[in-house]
Design a protein around this motif. Sequence first.
Motif, PDB file in Angstrom:
ATOM      1  N   ASP A 140       0.866  -1.174   0.000  1.00  0.00           N
ATOM      2  CA  ASP A 140       0.000   0.000   0.000  1.00  0.00           C
ATOM      3  C   ASP A 140       0.902   1.222   0.000  1.00  0.00           C
ATOM      4  N   HIS A 188      -4.148  -4.335  14.622  1.00  0.00           N
ATOM      5  CA  HIS A 188      -3.830  -4.767  13.249  1.00  0.00           C
ATOM      6  C   HIS A 188      -3.709  -3.578  12.290  1.00  0.00           C
ATOM      7  N   HIS A 189      -3.539  -2.380  12.809  1.00  0.00           N
ATOM      8  CA  HIS A 189      -3.580  -1.188  11.957  1.00  0.00           C
ATOM      9  C   HIS A 189      -2.378  -0.281  12.173  1.00  0.00           C
ATOM     10  N   CYS A 190      -2.104   0.512  11.132  1.00  0.00           N
ATOM     11  CA  CYS A 190      -1.136   1.596  11.270  1.00  0.00           C
ATOM     12  C   CYS A 190      -1.688   2.825  10.561  1.00  0.00           C
ATOM     13  N   VAL A 212      -5.955   4.529   6.983  1.00  0.00           N
ATOM     14  CA  VAL A 212      -5.639   3.463   7.939  1.00  0.00           C
ATOM     15  C   VAL A 212      -5.289   2.218   7.141  1.00  0.00           C
ATOM     16  N   TRP A 213      -4.065   1.719   7.351  1.00  0.00           N
ATOM     17  CA  TRP A 213      -3.632   0.506   6.680  1.00  0.00           C
ATOM     18  C   TRP A 213      -3.768  -0.682   7.626  1.00  0.00           C
ATOM     19  N   THR A 214      -4.221  -1.799   7.097  1.00  0.00           N
ATOM     20  CA  THR A 214      -4.336  -3.029   7.873  1.00  0.00           C
ATOM     21  C   THR A 214      -3.058  -3.846   7.714  1.00  0.00           C
ATOM     22  N   SER A 220      -1.892  -7.168   7.570  1.00  0.00           N
ATOM     23  CA  SER A 220      -2.467  -8.509   7.432  1.00  0.00           C
ATOM     24  C   SER A 220      -1.598  -9.577   8.090  1.00  0.00           C
ATOM     25  N   SER A 270      -0.214  -9.190  11.055  1.00  0.00           N
ATOM     26  CA  SER A 270      -0.161  -8.851  12.471  1.00  0.00           C
ATOM     27  C   SER A 270      -0.191 -10.094  13.349  1.00  0.00           C
TER      28      SER A 270
END
Length: 195
Positions: free
Chosen positions: A98, A122-124, A143-145, A147, A149
């Motif tokens: 991303d 699970h996010h940044c 917000v990026w997940t 995956s 994590s």
Amino acid sequence: MPHYYGNEEPEFQWISGNIQSARSDGTIMRGWRHGYFEARMLFPEHPLTWPAFWFLNAHSILAPATSIEIDVVEHKGLEPHVYDAYLHEWGEPGERHDSSGVTTEPDMTESYNRYGVLLIGHHCVIYFNRRPIRDPATGEALVWTLSRSAEMAAPDDVFWPLITLALRSDYAFPDPLLDTDKLTRLRTDYFRVYS
């Protein structure tokens, strides 16, 4: 860096800087899984510089077949009002990437700015001057997940930071290089962790 891995190309004969909290032997001096991380920096205005503030997961040092890389900021010295942020989950299965371009009001080569990332669950979320960057499509905070994590939780993996003054190899360097371009500096006022 002269003769680095046998390199003799003139555009790569540089000595550069790197601040990090891990060693190439896999030793993590300090790492975190969650928190808000911020660096206040002034980028150089230079035709070849490519400074960055980024994170890798600890597991990737000794087992690089898969890794998680969070690029809070990558800046090209010729673009004083634009930088890029990336999330890379390298390696199969499930490699994904991303990214977002960030346009700034201030000239990042003339003033210090704050570059941050919030890692939670699970996010940044990437921040510029303590405001989340926006998704160009929706205008909402981007917000990026993460995956991978869950993979990080199993071996108690953590993220460790790097601040790097790198140089670009995808741009024609001035030849001969101007004397004013033979020395450049990435100024880092601080790196802070809020966990």
